[in-house]
Design an enzyme around this catalytic site. Sequence first.
Site, mmCIF file in Angstrom:
data_model
loop_
_atom_site.group_PDB
_atom_site.id
_atom_site.type_symbol
_atom_site.label_atom_id
_atom_site.label_comp_id
_atom_site.label_asym_id
_atom_site.label_seq_id
_atom_site.Cartn_x
_atom_site.Cartn_y
_atom_site.Cartn_z
ATOM 1 N N ILE A 145 -50.203 41.006 -17.131
ATOM 2 C CA ILE A 145 -48.798 41.180 -16.766
ATOM 3 C C ILE A 145 -48.440 40.303 -15.576
ATOM 4 O O ILE A 145 -49.145 40.306 -14.560
ATOM 5 C CB ILE A 145 -48.515 42.660 -16.429
ATOM 6 C CG1 ILE A 145 -48.913 43.549 -17.608
ATOM 7 C CG2 ILE A 145 -47.043 42.872 -16.075
ATOM 8 C CD1 ILE A 145 -49.038 45.007 -17.255
ATOM 9 N N CYS A 146 -47.359 39.577 -15.712
ATOM 10 C CA CYS A 146 -46.835 38.767 -14.604
ATOM 11 C C CYS A 146 -45.775 39.601 -13.883
ATOM 12 O O CYS A 146 -44.615 39.671 -14.305
ATOM 13 C CB CYS A 146 -46.236 37.463 -15.144
ATOM 14 S SG CYS A 146 -45.624 36.364 -13.852
ATOM 15 N N LEU A 147 -46.196 40.254 -12.809
ATOM 16 C CA LEU A 147 -45.317 41.156 -12.063
ATOM 17 C C LEU A 147 -45.610 40.985 -10.580
ATOM 18 O O LEU A 147 -46.770 41.047 -10.160
ATOM 19 C CB LEU A 147 -45.544 42.602 -12.500
ATOM 20 C CG LEU A 147 -44.701 43.679 -11.831
ATOM 21 C CD1 LEU A 147 -43.213 43.478 -12.115
ATOM 22 C CD2 LEU A 147 -45.141 45.068 -12.297
#
Length: 210
Positions: A145-147
């Site tokens: 996840i790109c968070l």
Amino acid sequence: MLRSSDSSADLFRCFLFWLLIPHLIWVCAGAGWWWIDDWLVRSFGSRGGICIVQGHPRMSTPARKRLMRDFKRLMQDPPAGISGAPQDNNILLWNAVIFGPDDTPWDGGTFKLTLQFTEEYPNKPPTVRFVSRMFHPNIYADGSICLDILQNQWSPIYDVAAILTSIQSLLCDPNPNSPANSEAARMFSENKREYNRKVREVVEQSWTAD
């Protein structure tokens, strides 16, 4: 003079005590009774509490104490649409489920994740990955996840509930300018109808995924 039967009984009681103590520590830790650890140190000189016995890891490191508090809070006051728990005998590895928010294309989906923590938690974030197949601008093909809060915006104030809630919010509020899936990002920006159709596909797949 000790009789042979007395000696055997003493040995059995000793064995039973050390067999049950790790389970007691696990339960008491979940209840927040960390004084048990201090009692063991005073009574048996085991600094930091019980070490590995029957596969049970040490429960007294700062990371493990914090994760037990996170788990207790998640059980007592669970945010809507998320759930999570550590795997048996490994509090550093969690399984979680995020339910798709109501009245969105994600509605009805049940998406599985894993959270891998280290002994540096909460000073460093966990590695979070979707196990379920996803189609989202900020989710890589391998489920990573790109968070921001899992990267450069991480803060020790975030707990497991905050992590899962932020990921749930990300589902409906992606950032196409920082894409992990370029096709999903392009479709979200240029063809929302087709994007929503693809989302519905992964929602339906989540019902039957192992």
